[in-house]
Scaffold this active site. Sequence first.
Site, PDB file in Angstrom:
ATOM      1  N   SER A 141      47.993 -54.954 -66.923  1.00  0.00           N
ATOM      2  CA  SER A 141      47.282 -56.228 -67.057  1.00  0.00           C
ATOM      3  C   SER A 141      45.824 -56.152 -66.650  1.00  0.00           C
ATOM      4  O   SER A 141      44.974 -56.854 -67.203  1.00  0.00           O
ATOM      5  CB  SER A 141      47.988 -57.306 -66.228  1.00  0.00           C
ATOM      6  OG  SER A 141      48.083 -56.900 -64.872  1.00  0.00           O
ATOM      7  N   LYS A 159      42.618 -44.741 -62.919  1.00  0.00           N
ATOM      8  CA  LYS A 159      42.821 -46.111 -63.405  1.00  0.00           C
ATOM      9  C   LYS A 159      41.464 -46.777 -63.617  1.00  0.00           C
ATOM     10  O   LYS A 159      40.654 -46.853 -62.693  1.00  0.00           O
ATOM     11  CB  LYS A 159      43.677 -46.921 -62.426  1.00  0.00           C
ATOM     12  CG  LYS A 159      43.994 -48.333 -62.941  1.00  0.00           C
ATOM     13  CD  LYS A 159      45.187 -48.963 -62.234  1.00  0.00           C
ATOM     14  CE  LYS A 159      44.930 -49.218 -60.766  1.00  0.00           C
ATOM     15  NZ  LYS A 159      46.012 -50.000 -60.135  1.00  0.00           N
ATOM     16  N   MET A 246      43.360 -40.843 -58.144  1.00  0.00           N
ATOM     17  CA  MET A 246      44.405 -40.400 -57.213  1.00  0.00           C
ATOM     18  C   MET A 246      45.132 -39.210 -57.809  1.00  0.00           C
ATOM     19  O   MET A 246      45.004 -38.932 -59.012  1.00  0.00           O
ATOM     20  CB  MET A 246      45.384 -41.540 -56.947  1.00  0.00           C
ATOM     21  CG  MET A 246      46.215 -41.935 -58.163  1.00  0.00           C
ATOM     22  SD  MET A 246      46.994 -43.560 -58.032  1.00  0.00           S
ATOM     23  CE  MET A 246      45.604 -44.639 -58.390  1.00  0.00           C
ATOM     24  N   ASP A 289      54.347 -56.368 -55.525  1.00  0.00           N
ATOM     25  CA  ASP A 289      54.566 -56.365 -56.979  1.00  0.00           C
ATOM     26  C   ASP A 289      55.761 -55.475 -57.304  1.00  0.00           C
ATOM     27  O   ASP A 289      55.676 -54.249 -57.216  1.00  0.00           O
ATOM     28  CB  ASP A 289      53.310 -55.846 -57.691  1.00  0.00           C
ATOM     29  CG  ASP A 289      53.435 -55.930 -59.211  1.00  0.00           C
ATOM     30  OD1 ASP A 289      54.532 -56.273 -59.706  1.00  0.00           O
ATOM     31  OD2 ASP A 289      52.441 -55.653 -59.900  1.00  0.00           O
ATOM     32  N   ASN A 294      56.029 -49.621 -61.290  1.00  0.00           N
ATOM     33  CA  ASN A 294      55.441 -49.178 -60.021  1.00  0.00           C
ATOM     34  C   ASN A 294      56.335 -48.185 -59.282  1.00  0.00           C
ATOM     35  O   ASN A 294      56.014 -47.765 -58.168  1.00  0.00           O
ATOM     36  CB  ASN A 294      55.137 -50.378 -59.121  1.00  0.00           C
ATOM     37  CG  ASN A 294      54.048 -51.251 -59.698  1.00  0.00           C
ATOM     38  OD1 ASN A 294      53.241 -50.785 -60.515  1.00  0.00           O
ATOM     39  ND2 ASN A 294      54.006 -52.511 -59.307  1.00  0.00           N
ATOM     40  N   ASP A 308      50.659 -48.221 -57.527  1.00  0.00           N
ATOM     41  CA  ASP A 308      49.976 -49.508 -57.626  1.00  0.00           C
ATOM     42  C   ASP A 308      50.060 -50.315 -56.324  1.00  0.00           C
ATOM     43  O   ASP A 308      50.994 -51.080 -56.096  1.00  0.00           O
ATOM     44  CB  ASP A 308      50.552 -50.341 -58.778  1.00  0.00           C
ATOM     45  CG  ASP A 308      49.619 -51.472 -59.171  1.00  0.00           C
ATOM     46  OD1 ASP A 308      48.722 -51.813 -58.364  1.00  0.00           O
ATOM     47  OD2 ASP A 308      49.766 -52.023 -60.272  1.00  0.00           O
TER      48      ASP A 308
END
Length: 444
Positions: A141, A159, A246, A289, A294, A308
């Site tokens: 998202s 990311k 990462m 989350d 994840n 995440d």
Amino acid sequence: MSEDRKTPKHRAVPSSRISRLSGFGRLAGGIAGGMMAEGVRRLSTGELPKLEDMLLTPGNALRLADRLSHLRGAAMKLGQMISMDAGDILPPELSNILAGLRDRANFMPPRQLNQMLKSQWGEDWRSQLAHFEARPIAAASIGQVHKATTHDGRVLAIKVQYPGIRESIDADVDNVATLLKMSTMLPPQLDLAPLLEAAKAQLHEEADYQREGEQMQRYAALLADEDGFVVPQLDEELTRDRVIAMSFEPGVPIESIETESQELRDDVTARVIELVSRELFEFGFMQTDPNFANYRYQPDTKKIVLLDFGATRPVPATISLSYRNLIEAGLNGEMDEVIQASVDAGFVNPVAVMKHRDGIEFMTQVILDEFTREGPFDFGDRAFVGVLRDEGMRIAADREAWHMPPAETLFVQRKVSGTALLGARLKAVVDVREIITRQLSNQP
């Protein structure tokens, strides 16, 4: 659903306020058109249509999913949250369509991606890496993930945040709230303002990749002596405000082990449940989350990869105490104590208890029967969920009984509920009581 709906594709992210507002306008118009068509269809069959029936149609859910996957950002994040939090409440076909938002985000076109990386790493950004894979390995998202290799041979996951996402958060949340109000499905006495403000604050935190890196490092320190989990290592030199780098940690989607042995599914689910209980009662720090994406599983090492950390946040001591009181009341099997603890925690509206005591007691007894049963809990047996849903919908017909728990409680409960959904997906059988009882006994 057609293949092109399932397969992510390049699609520019609307980054200006006007373009995003236009997107919401097209969404509202499409849903309104769908409602009119459904109303005409029902009238033609002699049926008097209800507003909620016209609004919650598969066609409108497809329009919602398609538009939110295009807008991405806070709009899509809220759609994902709805799909997870209401998975057992929405009709199955609608829940499945919205659940598709968890893995159908589109990619940025190469030009947008290049502009974002230039803004973060400079004009010569490519020289900082030996190799950068242009096609993302994941898209969500707020950003998309690329695989890269450093000059010294390390493999990284990079990311990259979508353009304009951070600047659009407040407006996106307000626009989603406006759509909810337009639907007239929410009673006017239900005050969404505190939740919306909390949602904005959390989404701003998730869009701060420097903060996410710090949270990831803190979480890794908490699990330093735990061998069953892997937390990626942050590359501080390449991490920026809107790019986080990462170590790339291989693994398969955690839900893919649903075809593996019962023993493996039970073990993985038990470890996740124990981790959540430690977050709540030991760490006071939780990744809130519960999106399945994840979690990854490493078949060779038997470890669970955690990903995440943008939604990681402290758990207030008051929230932890509320859950402790509720669980201990449940372990004691005391109906009145459980109901009072639910009210104190903010889960249940006192008005609902006063006006619908029989229904609340019925639902509480169903939960107590499951919770106090000896032996492992079978997450694959969801029969009781339908019973709770039916009684809950009956009580919800009285809009005075509606209630919005405190935002901090909702963030924690989302993780708890999402963990239960994972257990259900894996059809795990786990002695949850033993895990929680042991965790509580280890705490002062």
